[in-house]
Design an enzyme around this catalytic site. Structure first.
Site, short mmCIF file in Angstrom:
data_model
loop_
_atom_site.label_atom_id
_atom_site.label_comp_id
_atom_site.label_asym_id
_atom_site.label_seq_id
_atom_site.Cartn_x
_atom_site.Cartn_y
_atom_site.Cartn_z
NE ARG A 164 -39.85 83.01 76.10
CZ ARG A 164 -40.21 82.21 77.11
NH1 ARG A 164 -41.43 81.73 77.18
NH2 ARG A 164 -39.35 81.91 78.05
CD GLU A 223 -44.92 87.90 77.62
OE1 GLU A 223 -44.45 87.65 78.75
OE2 GLU A 223 -45.20 87.01 76.81
CG HIS A 249 -45.38 84.47 79.98
ND1 HIS A 249 -44.40 85.00 79.18
CD2 HIS A 249 -45.00 83.18 80.23
CE1 HIS A 249 -43.48 84.07 78.95
NE2 HIS A 249 -43.83 82.97 79.58
P1 NAD Z 1 -37.68 71.98 74.42
O1 NAD Z 1 -36.34 72.56 74.17
O2 NAD Z 1 -37.80 70.72 75.22
O3 NAD Z 1 -38.43 71.74 73.02
C1 NAD Z 1 -38.39 72.62 71.94
C2 NAD Z 1 -38.57 71.79 70.68
O4 NAD Z 1 -38.69 72.67 69.57
C3 NAD Z 1 -37.37 70.86 70.39
O5 NAD Z 1 -37.81 69.53 70.22
C4 NAD Z 1 -36.79 71.42 69.10
O6 NAD Z 1 -36.26 70.39 68.26
C5 NAD Z 1 -38.01 72.07 68.48
N1 NAD Z 1 -37.69 73.09 67.48
C6 NAD Z 1 -36.69 73.99 67.49
N2 NAD Z 1 -36.75 74.76 66.38
C7 NAD Z 1 -37.82 74.31 65.66
C8 NAD Z 1 -38.39 74.71 64.42
N3 NAD Z 1 -37.88 75.71 63.69
N4 NAD Z 1 -39.49 74.04 63.99
C9 NAD Z 1 -40.02 73.02 64.70
N5 NAD Z 1 -39.49 72.58 65.87
C10 NAD Z 1 -38.41 73.24 66.35
O7 NAD Z 1 -38.54 73.15 75.09
P2 NAD Z 1 -39.90 73.01 75.89
O8 NAD Z 1 -39.60 72.83 77.34
O9 NAD Z 1 -40.79 72.07 75.21
O10 NAD Z 1 -40.45 74.52 75.73
C11 NAD Z 1 -40.78 75.05 74.45
C12 NAD Z 1 -40.88 76.57 74.57
O11 NAD Z 1 -42.02 76.89 75.38
C13 NAD Z 1 -39.69 77.22 75.31
O12 NAD Z 1 -38.63 77.51 74.44
C14 NAD Z 1 -40.29 78.46 75.91
O13 NAD Z 1 -40.06 79.55 75.08
C15 NAD Z 1 -41.78 78.15 75.99
N6 NAD Z 1 -42.28 78.08 77.38
C16 NAD Z 1 -43.32 78.87 77.73
C17 NAD Z 1 -43.82 78.82 79.02
C18 NAD Z 1 -44.98 79.66 79.44
O14 NAD Z 1 -45.05 80.05 80.60
N7 NAD Z 1 -45.92 79.91 78.56
C19 NAD Z 1 -43.21 78.00 79.98
C20 NAD Z 1 -42.15 77.18 79.58
C21 NAD Z 1 -41.69 77.24 78.26
#
Ligand code: NAD
Length: 324
Positions: free
Chosen positions: A228, A257, A276
């Site tokens: 994000r 965005e 995005h």
């Molecule tokens: P997820 O919930 O499976 O994984 C997130 C990970 O981040 C977890 O393992 C959590 O423990 C870790 N985390 C939380 N806070 C943290 C911190 N302060 N420091 C280090 N690690 C921390 O989520 P995901 O499916 O892997 O997605 C991750 C992010 O990617 C989503 O939250 C979303 O914002 C973003 N995303 C972007 C797109 C895109 O189109 N670019 C698409 C999907 C998701």
């Protein structure tokens, strides 16, 4: 008849299957791309993309369930949804491979200077070479080791990269099984050739990568953000790119965005940007469509839907007679 508001732009765009599935289950659907505060009054469920769902909207609504088309719920007032007993579901893993593949695309493109070479040849018709890097033996730092972070790690390890991970919520044995090394954030930033962000946006992660953190990175290193926009302080990144503090960056996500045309990011050297699109593949979209639709059908058939993020609501549903 129950009415569903579809706000997610890509719902039903790759296949008729999800729309058919909802209609066959007796739902009437209406699409909108923008939402006004009073819109939710006429609907019983909403499938939402990146649009903001505020307390005010929920207060005045008949919405019983919100299905997020994706995993990041930073656009939804979760506290308000929980207070009103509205479950918010997500579509975990549906887009992990797609986002991981975009991340790897960025890593390849940055290391081979692909965009810069293409632009020079294509726009200026100049046959000028420049020297890239091999990924073999390079260090990738993954911040956030959830669904996407893990898919990125698998791919990087296949390429012979060394993988460092910072995720305080992941057990050391999980990292060991992957063949990754768990480290603190500062160490990851100091040692990595590529740093890739995969954390959710929340109070703890907003501007996780700020001026100070960028200053820890190697001058030869690259930053990739497909998580994000708010996770990176964009002004600090602009400075770091302009003064050569880091070698380059790739962004799929932005603080604001759509990215405003006058954003200083447009003037940065060595920056690759996409609008995005991490989750925008046919496969991921269909998976997300079906998971969001199934949550709603399950809910109105009296079953606790899968992947509810505000778990406090589940107890309330069970008390009302919902089945697991
Ligand atoms: P997820 O919930 O499976 O994984 C997130 C990970 O981040 C977890 O393992 C959590 O423990 C870790 N985390 C939380 N806070 C943290 C911190 N302060 N420091 C280090 N690690 C921390 O989520 P995901 O499916 O892997 O997605 C991750 C992010 O990617 C989503 O939250 C979303 O914002 C973003 N995303 C972007 C797109 C895109 O189109 N670019 C698409 C999907 C998701």
């Amino acid at each position: 008849m129950k009415r569903i508001l579809i706000l997610a732009r890509t719902f039903g765009k790759c296949s008729d299957e999800p729309v058919k599935f909802l209609r066959e289950n007796g739902f009437e659907i209406e699409r909108k791309e923008k939402i006004e505060p009073r819109d939710l009054k006429e609907f019983n469920a909403v499938i939402v993309g990146l649009q903001k769902i505020t307390r005010e909207m929920l207060e005045n609504s008949n919405v019983k369930i919100i299905a997020k088309h994706g995993v990041g719920v930073d656009n939804i007032d979760l506290d308000a949804a929980t207070e009103f007993g509205i479950p918010v579901t997500i579509t975990p893993n549906a887009n992990a491979v797609s986002v991981a593949e975009l991340t790897m695309t960025f890593i390849f493109a940055l290391s081979k200077k692909l965009v810069e070479l293409h632009k020079t040849l294509y726009e200026k018709r100049q046959f000028v070479s420049s020297t890239g890097l091999e990924l073999l033996g390079k260090t990738l730092g993954i911040v956030g080791f959830g669904s996407i972070g893990k898919e990125v790690a698998k791919r990087a390890l296949c390429l012979g990269m060394q993988v460092l991970v910072h995720d305080p919520y992941v057990e050391a044995n999980v990292l060991k099984e992957f063949g990754a090394e768990g480290v603190e954030l500062d160490e990851l930033l100091k040692r990595s050739d590529f740093v890739s962000l995969h954390v959710p946006l929340n109070e703890k992660t907003r501007h996780l990568i700020d001026r100070e953190k960028l200053s820890l990175m190697k001058k030869t290193a690259y930053l990739i953000n497909t998580a994000r926009g708010g996770v990176v302080d964009e002004n600090a990144l602009v400075e770091a790119l302009k003064n050569g503090q880091i070698a380059g960056a790739a962004l799929d996500v932005f603080d604001l965005e759509p990215l405003p045309p006058d954003s200083p990011l447009f003037d940065c050297p060595n920056l690759i940007m996409t609008p995005h699109v991490g989750a925008h593949t046919y496969e991921a979209i269909l998976r997300m469509n079906m998971m969001a639709a199934e949550s709603i059908v399950d809910f109105f058939n009296g079953r606790v839907p899968k992947h509810v993020v505000n778990s406090e609501v589940i107890e309330k549903l069970l008390e009302k007679g919902f089945k697991r």
